[in-house]
Design a protein around this motif. Structure first.
Motif, PDB file in Angstrom:
ATOM      1  N   ALA A  25       0.908  -1.201   0.079  1.00  0.00           N
ATOM      2  CA  ALA A  25       0.037  -0.014  -0.137  1.00  0.00           C
ATOM      3  C   ALA A  25       0.906   1.132  -0.097  1.00  0.00           C
ATOM      4  CB  ALA A  25      -1.130  -0.093   1.139  1.00  0.00           C
ATOM      5  N   TRP A  26       1.964   1.294   0.697  1.00  0.00           N
ATOM      6  CA  TRP A  26       2.668   2.305   0.782  1.00  0.00           C
ATOM      7  C   TRP A  26       4.248   2.087   1.210  1.00  0.00           C
ATOM      8  CZ3 TRP A  26       4.819   2.636   5.735  1.00  0.00           C
ATOM      9  CH2 TRP A  26       4.255   2.052   6.705  1.00  0.00           C
ATOM     10  N   SER A  27       4.973   2.864   1.003  1.00  0.00           N
ATOM     11  CA  SER A  27       6.555   2.572   1.568  1.00  0.00           C
ATOM     12  C   SER A  27       7.393   3.784   1.823  1.00  0.00           C
ATOM     13  CB  SER A  27       7.331   1.535   0.599  1.00  0.00           C
ATOM     14  OG  SER A  27       7.289   2.485  -0.926  1.00  0.00           O
ATOM     15  N   ILE A  28       8.129   3.604   2.917  1.00  0.00           N
ATOM     16  CA  ILE A  28       9.258   4.529   3.059  1.00  0.00           C
ATOM     17  C   ILE A  28      10.543   4.287   2.999  1.00  0.00           C
ATOM     18  CG2 ILE A  28       9.719   6.222   4.954  1.00  0.00           C
ATOM     19  CD1 ILE A  28       6.684   5.801   6.261  1.00  0.00           C
ATOM     20  N   PRO A  29      11.294   4.950   1.965  1.00  0.00           N
ATOM     21  CA  PRO A  29      12.792   4.751   1.948  1.00  0.00           C
ATOM     22  C   PRO A  29      13.589   5.336   3.103  1.00  0.00           C
ATOM     23  CG  PRO A  29      12.149   5.970   0.280  1.00  0.00           C
ATOM     24  CD  PRO A  29      10.765   5.817   0.826  1.00  0.00           C
ATOM     25  N   ILE A  30      14.565   4.669   3.757  1.00  0.00           N
ATOM     26  CA  ILE A  30      15.463   5.324   4.578  1.00  0.00           C
ATOM     27  C   ILE A  30      16.852   5.080   4.271  1.00  0.00           C
ATOM     28  CG2 ILE A  30      16.093   5.131   7.128  1.00  0.00           C
ATOM     29  CD1 ILE A  30      13.381   6.166   6.934  1.00  0.00           C
ATOM     30  N   SER A  31      17.361   6.336   4.207  1.00  0.00           N
ATOM     31  CA  SER A  31      18.983   6.266   3.923  1.00  0.00           C
ATOM     32  C   SER A  31      19.652   6.839   5.146  1.00  0.00           C
ATOM     33  CB  SER A  31      19.185   7.164   2.643  1.00  0.00           C
ATOM     34  OG  SER A  31      20.761   7.118   2.266  1.00  0.00           O
ATOM     35  N   LEU A  32      20.574   6.018   5.611  1.00  0.00           N
ATOM     36  CA  LEU A  32      21.335   6.457   6.649  1.00  0.00           C
ATOM     37  C   LEU A  32      22.837   6.696   6.276  1.00  0.00           C
ATOM     38  CD1 LEU A  32      19.594   4.228   9.411  1.00  0.00           C
ATOM     39  CD2 LEU A  32      19.273   6.562   8.830  1.00  0.00           C
ATOM     40  N   GLY A  33      23.683   7.333   7.257  1.00  0.00           N
ATOM     41  CA  GLY A  33      25.197   7.228   7.026  1.00  0.00           C
ATOM     42  C   GLY A  33      25.661   8.665   7.602  1.00  0.00           C
ATOM     43  N   ASP A  34      24.922   9.698   7.332  1.00  0.00           N
ATOM     44  CA  ASP A  34      25.429  11.016   7.956  1.00  0.00           C
ATOM     45  C   ASP A  34      24.917  11.454   8.912  1.00  0.00           C
ATOM     46  OD1 ASP A  34      26.904  11.447   5.336  1.00  0.00           O
ATOM     47  OD2 ASP A  34      25.128  11.637   4.378  1.00  0.00           O
ATOM     48  N   SER A  35      25.486  12.614   9.452  1.00  0.00           N
ATOM     49  CA  SER A  35      25.064  13.143  10.821  1.00  0.00           C
ATOM     50  C   SER A  35      25.297  14.435  10.973  1.00  0.00           C
ATOM     51  CB  SER A  35      25.905  12.571  12.201  1.00  0.00           C
ATOM     52  OG  SER A  35      27.467  12.906  11.915  1.00  0.00           O
ATOM     53  N   HIS A  36      24.735  15.152  11.959  1.00  0.00           N
ATOM     54  CA  HIS A  36      24.738  16.639  12.636  1.00  0.00           C
ATOM     55  C   HIS A  36      24.777  16.808  13.805  1.00  0.00           C
ATOM     56  CE1 HIS A  36      24.300  20.833  12.196  1.00  0.00           C
ATOM     57  NE2 HIS A  36      23.265  20.808  12.927  1.00  0.00           N
ATOM     58  N   ARG A  37      26.287  16.862  14.224  1.00  0.00           N
ATOM     59  CA  ARG A  37      26.515  17.580  15.866  1.00  0.00           C
ATOM     60  C   ARG A  37      25.880  16.209  16.561  1.00  0.00           C
ATOM     61  NH1 ARG A  37      25.141  23.729  16.614  1.00  0.00           N
ATOM     62  NH2 ARG A  37      26.112  23.074  18.644  1.00  0.00           N
ATOM     63  N   GLY A  38      26.261  15.304  16.353  1.00  0.00           N
ATOM     64  CA  GLY A  38      25.803  13.727  17.171  1.00  0.00           C
ATOM     65  C   GLY A  38      24.393  13.400  16.739  1.00  0.00           C
ATOM     66  N   PHE A  39      23.619  13.899  16.099  1.00  0.00           N
ATOM     67  CA  PHE A  39      22.284  13.559  15.583  1.00  0.00           C
ATOM     68  C   PHE A  39      22.229  12.703  14.235  1.00  0.00           C
ATOM     69  CE2 PHE A  39      21.336  16.898  18.620  1.00  0.00           C
ATOM     70  CZ  PHE A  39      20.566  16.463  19.556  1.00  0.00           C
ATOM     71  N   ARG A  40      21.491  11.681  13.922  1.00  0.00           N
ATOM     72  CA  ARG A  40      21.705  10.960  12.734  1.00  0.00           C
ATOM     73  C   ARG A  40      20.891  11.730  11.828  1.00  0.00           C
ATOM     74  NH1 ARG A  40      23.392   5.656  13.668  1.00  0.00           N
ATOM     75  NH2 ARG A  40      23.147   5.409  11.371  1.00  0.00           N
ATOM     76  N   VAL A  41      21.389  11.620  10.645  1.00  0.00           N
ATOM     77  CA  VAL A  41      20.580  12.200   9.336  1.00  0.00           C
ATOM     78  C   VAL A  41      19.876  11.083   8.787  1.00  0.00           C
ATOM     79  CG1 VAL A  41      20.710  13.548   7.287  1.00  0.00           C
ATOM     80  CG2 VAL A  41      22.121  14.128   9.031  1.00  0.00           C
ATOM     81  N   VAL A  42      18.446  11.352   8.188  1.00  0.00           N
ATOM     82  CA  VAL A  42      17.606  10.264   7.552  1.00  0.00           C
ATOM     83  C   VAL A  42      17.448  10.936   6.192  1.00  0.00           C
ATOM     84  CG1 VAL A  42      15.623   9.122   7.875  1.00  0.00           C
ATOM     85  CG2 VAL A  42      16.872   9.644   9.840  1.00  0.00           C
ATOM     86  N   GLY A  43      17.836  10.288   5.185  1.00  0.00           N
ATOM     87  CA  GLY A  43      17.385  10.552   3.904  1.00  0.00           C
ATOM     88  C   GLY A  43      16.119   9.872   3.843  1.00  0.00           C
TER      89      GLY A  43
END
Length: 418
Positions: free
Chosen positions: A96-114
């Motif tokens: 019905a739906w999907s959410i792609p997640i891309s990880l690997g980067d960060s910002h001042r200790g917080f994870r960046v989620v693409g």
């Protein structure tokens, strides 16, 4: 009531010993209830992180590891999955739906989620609660970003502020994508989940900031924003894919199809089963903590028993006088048991009060550092049961000196010289 008043007065006369005993019981009770609360609320916090998602798809891996890095942002993926595989899963009739997640980067200790705009539309937490915006809106431009509530609070960000993402998890100067800064366009409402500690950007933005990077190092000064064609930024790989199905009846069939996918090795897991496996792995540690805290409670009660028995030898003349004034052996027994119950009850009240205050003070730090939502709510039924057990144990401990005093004869007490 006269015996109860006498027990309180007796404890006042032995103030130092009584306070030390209360402190010992309070520490043991605070540890017991604290361990139980952290254990139960850790499970609740993990379980509330994601809901309404039927499958999580990632590279071939253990299901606990896949869930930890894709949902809880703990650890890293063993591998990425190709975009073509993502398209094949999305095009399946059961999805019905999907959410792609891309990880690997960060910002001042917080994870960046693409991710994509579907993240803000379909992601659910708690009791299938949707994400909502405290300020702003989802990202629209290439270098727009939506930040979680904890990111905004800790870094004091507001709409329009500039955010520079770093390559990897180490926010070092040589790893920063400072040639392509982002602008905060949205701040999410608190959720008590890893979403609060995430910086969300679009998948094309993830591709854009890595133009000119090779093996984690930037080649040259880096490309400028005006030189990037957004239409040419097609993701090649992502970290994981969250999938919602049209009918849960199709879950097992689609899971088997994905696990047997021939183009590349993939793993599809059900979040609930993965969480159950995680709790099974942690059950030994949970039981060990409960056993240790139980022994601490026993040690505290044994300290109270030692104190009562030691003072009993010093109070033989007091007991004899009470007998001489008409007190029965049962009254002496009740006096000693009442003192033990008072000490136990005061220790419980002190320990629980101190624990709730400490939880209230430590909750913001624990949430920001470990992502664990601690509640200073009053006692649960199970915690009341534990306190009842401690109170009964205190009563049983008080019976030993009480029985000893009960058996002492009046003549034995009256022959003690002043």
């Amino acid at each position: 009531m006269a015996i109860l008043r006498l027990a309180l007065q007796s404890l006042r006369n032995r103030k130092a010993t009584a306070l030390l005993t209360i402190f010992t019981v309070a520490v043991s009770v605070a540890l017991l209830i604290g361990v139980e609360r952290v254990r139960t609320q850790a499970k609740e916090s993990f379980a509330n992180t994601i809901s309404g998602t039927d499958l999580i798809v990632g590279a071939r891996s253990g299901q606990v590891n896949l869930m930890l890095y894709s949902v809880f942002r703990i650890g890293n993926a063993t591998n990425n999955i190709d975009w073509q595989s993502v398209e094949d899963v999305k095009s399946h009739p059961a999805v019905a739906w999907s959410i792609p997640i891309s990880l690997g980067d960060s910002h001042r200790g917080f994870r960046v989620v693409g991710t994509t705009g579907d993240y803000f539309e379909y992601y659910r937490y708690g009791q299938k609660q949707p994400l909502s915006f405290k300020e702003g809106q989802p990202f629209n431009g290439l270098f727009d970003t939506v930040i979680g509530s904890e990111v905004a609070k800790k870094l004091n960000y507001k709409l329009g502020d500039e955010v520079v993402i770093a390559h990897g998890l180490a926010d070092k100067s040589f790893a920063r994508h400072d040639n392509l800064p982002f602008k905060v366009t949205g701040i999410l409402e608190p959720t008590g989940t890893p979403v609060d500690r995430s910086v969300h950007v679009s998948l094309p933005a993830i591709e854009a900031i890595h133009i000119g990077w090779e093996s984690g190092a930037r080649m040259g000064t880096g490309i400028k924003a005006e030189d990037i064609d957004p239409d040419s930024l097609q993701p090649e790989q992502i970290t994981a894919l969250l999938v919602g199905l049209k009918s849960r009846i199709q879950t097992f069939a689609l899971q088997r199809t994905i696990n047997e996918y021939k183009q590349e090795p993939l793993t599809a897991i059900m979040p609930g089963i993965a969480l159950h496996e995680l709790w099974g792995m942690m059950s030994v540690a949970e039981q060990a903590l409960l056993v240790v805290s139980g022994f601490v409670v026993i040690a505290g009660l044994m300290g109270m028993l030692s104190s009562l028995l030691t003072s009993l030898n010093e109070r033989r003349r007091e007991m004899a006088i009470l007998r001489g004034m008409g007190a029965r052996p049962a009254h002496i027994f009740f006096l000693l048991v009442s003192e033990a119950l008072f000490l136990t009850l005061l220790g419980i009240i002190t320990g629980v009060t101190a624990l709730l205050i400490m939880i209230n003070l430590a909750a913001p730090f624990v949430l920001s550092q470990y992502g664990l939502q601690l509640s200073a709510a009053f006692l649960s039924p199970h915690e009341w049961t534990l306190i009842g057990i401690v109170l009964v144990a205190g009563f049983l401990v008080g019976m030993f000196p009480a029985l000893r005093a009960y058996r002492q004869s009046l003549s034995d007490g009256m022959t003690i010289r002043i």
